[in-house]
Design a protein around this motif. Structure first.
Motif, short mmCIF file in Angstrom:
data_model
loop_
_atom_site.label_atom_id
_atom_site.label_comp_id
_atom_site.label_asym_id
_atom_site.label_seq_id
_atom_site.Cartn_x
_atom_site.Cartn_y
_atom_site.Cartn_z
N LYS A 58 -23.21 -62.36 22.71
CA LYS A 58 -21.78 -62.10 22.68
C LYS A 58 -21.51 -60.83 23.47
O LYS A 58 -22.23 -59.84 23.34
N LYS A 59 -20.47 -60.89 24.28
CA LYS A 59 -20.11 -59.70 25.03
C LYS A 59 -19.64 -58.62 24.06
O LYS A 59 -18.96 -58.90 23.09
N VAL A 60 -20.04 -57.41 24.36
CA VAL A 60 -19.66 -56.29 23.52
C VAL A 60 -18.18 -55.99 23.75
O VAL A 60 -17.67 -56.14 24.87
N GLU A 61 -17.49 -55.62 22.69
CA GLU A 61 -16.07 -55.29 22.78
C GLU A 61 -15.91 -53.78 22.68
O GLU A 61 -16.41 -53.17 21.74
N VAL A 62 -15.23 -53.20 23.66
CA VAL A 62 -15.11 -51.74 23.72
C VAL A 62 -13.65 -51.32 23.95
O VAL A 62 -12.86 -52.09 24.50
N PRO A 63 -13.32 -50.10 23.57
CA PRO A 63 -11.97 -49.59 23.88
C PRO A 63 -11.79 -49.43 25.39
O PRO A 63 -12.77 -49.29 26.14
N ASP A 64 -10.56 -49.41 25.83
CA ASP A 64 -10.28 -49.33 27.27
C ASP A 64 -10.85 -48.07 27.92
O ASP A 64 -11.33 -48.11 29.05
N PHE A 65 -10.87 -46.94 27.21
CA PHE A 65 -11.39 -45.70 27.81
C PHE A 65 -12.90 -45.77 28.01
O PHE A 65 -13.44 -45.14 28.92
N VAL A 66 -13.61 -46.55 27.19
CA VAL A 66 -15.05 -46.73 27.38
C VAL A 66 -15.28 -47.61 28.61
O VAL A 66 -16.15 -47.32 29.44
N ALA A 67 -14.49 -48.66 28.74
CA ALA A 67 -14.60 -49.54 29.92
C ALA A 67 -14.31 -48.76 31.21
O ALA A 67 -15.00 -48.94 32.21
N GLU A 68 -13.33 -47.89 31.15
CA GLU A 68 -12.98 -47.08 32.32
C GLU A 68 -14.15 -46.16 32.70
O GLU A 68 -14.53 -46.06 33.87
N TRP A 69 -14.74 -45.49 31.70
CA TRP A 69 -15.90 -44.62 31.97
C TRP A 69 -17.05 -45.43 32.54
O TRP A 69 -17.71 -45.02 33.49
#
Length: 169
Positions: free
Chosen positions: A46-57
């Motif tokens: 399963k793909k990990v789900e992260v907050p938008d600021f983590v994805a941006e980093w």
């Protein structure tokens, strides 16, 4: 490479020999490879789900993610955590290293959850249709039981109705 690509590559393989016995063996091997590839299950991870600021980093640093993880670890050690990402990274409940490593295999961005706050410690708990087209709005005194909105416009509309404000969870 996914299952479909693997099957296509196997199907496009051609024998490099003119010897009949070699070609027969090649075709048998190709058949068995196709059979195994057809039975192969797509990745169940399963793909990990992260907050938008983590994805941006992650997107900014994925070119050399190991160095970036080392740098952020050194940068925040013993310092005040000022950004959302630094706060998230330093929180041991987030399994930050494991999460970032799994992001290499794909991730999704958590949708923001919103709640409507009427006043200090009073939140919208439930909205329902009553008799004769009336709307009933129930309130609670806990963020954990407050109604969570995914749609900003709907949250703002309810906030207007109750003369409250929208907060991100």
């Amino acid at each position: 490479m996914n299952k479909k690509e693997l099957i296509e590559r196997i199907q496009n393989l051609e024998s490099e020999s003119e010897y009949v016995y070699y070609q027969n063996g090649f075709e048998k091997a190709k058949y068995w490879c196709l059979t195994l590839a057809s039975n192969l299950e797509e990745s169940q991870t399963k793909k990990v789900e992260v907050p938008d600021f983590v994805a941006e980093w992650f997107e900014e640093n994925k070119g050399d993610i190991n160095q970036a993880m080392y740098n952020i670890t050194i940068d925040i050690y013993g310092n005040q955590h000022t950004t959302e990402f630094e706060k998230w990274f330093s929180d041991s409940r987030n399994d930050t290293y494991g999460t970032i490593v799994r992001m290499k295999d794909g991730y999704t961005i958590k949708s923001k959850q919103l709640m409507v706050k009427k006043s200090e410690n009073i939140y919208v708990h439930d909205i329902s249709n009553g008799l004769y087209s009336t709307i009933t709005i129930e309130f609670c005194d806990s963020k954990s039981t407050a109604y969570k909105f995914a749609d900003q416009a709907k949250a703002e509309a309810v906030a207007t109705l109750v003369d409250g404000s929208v907060e991100e969870v």
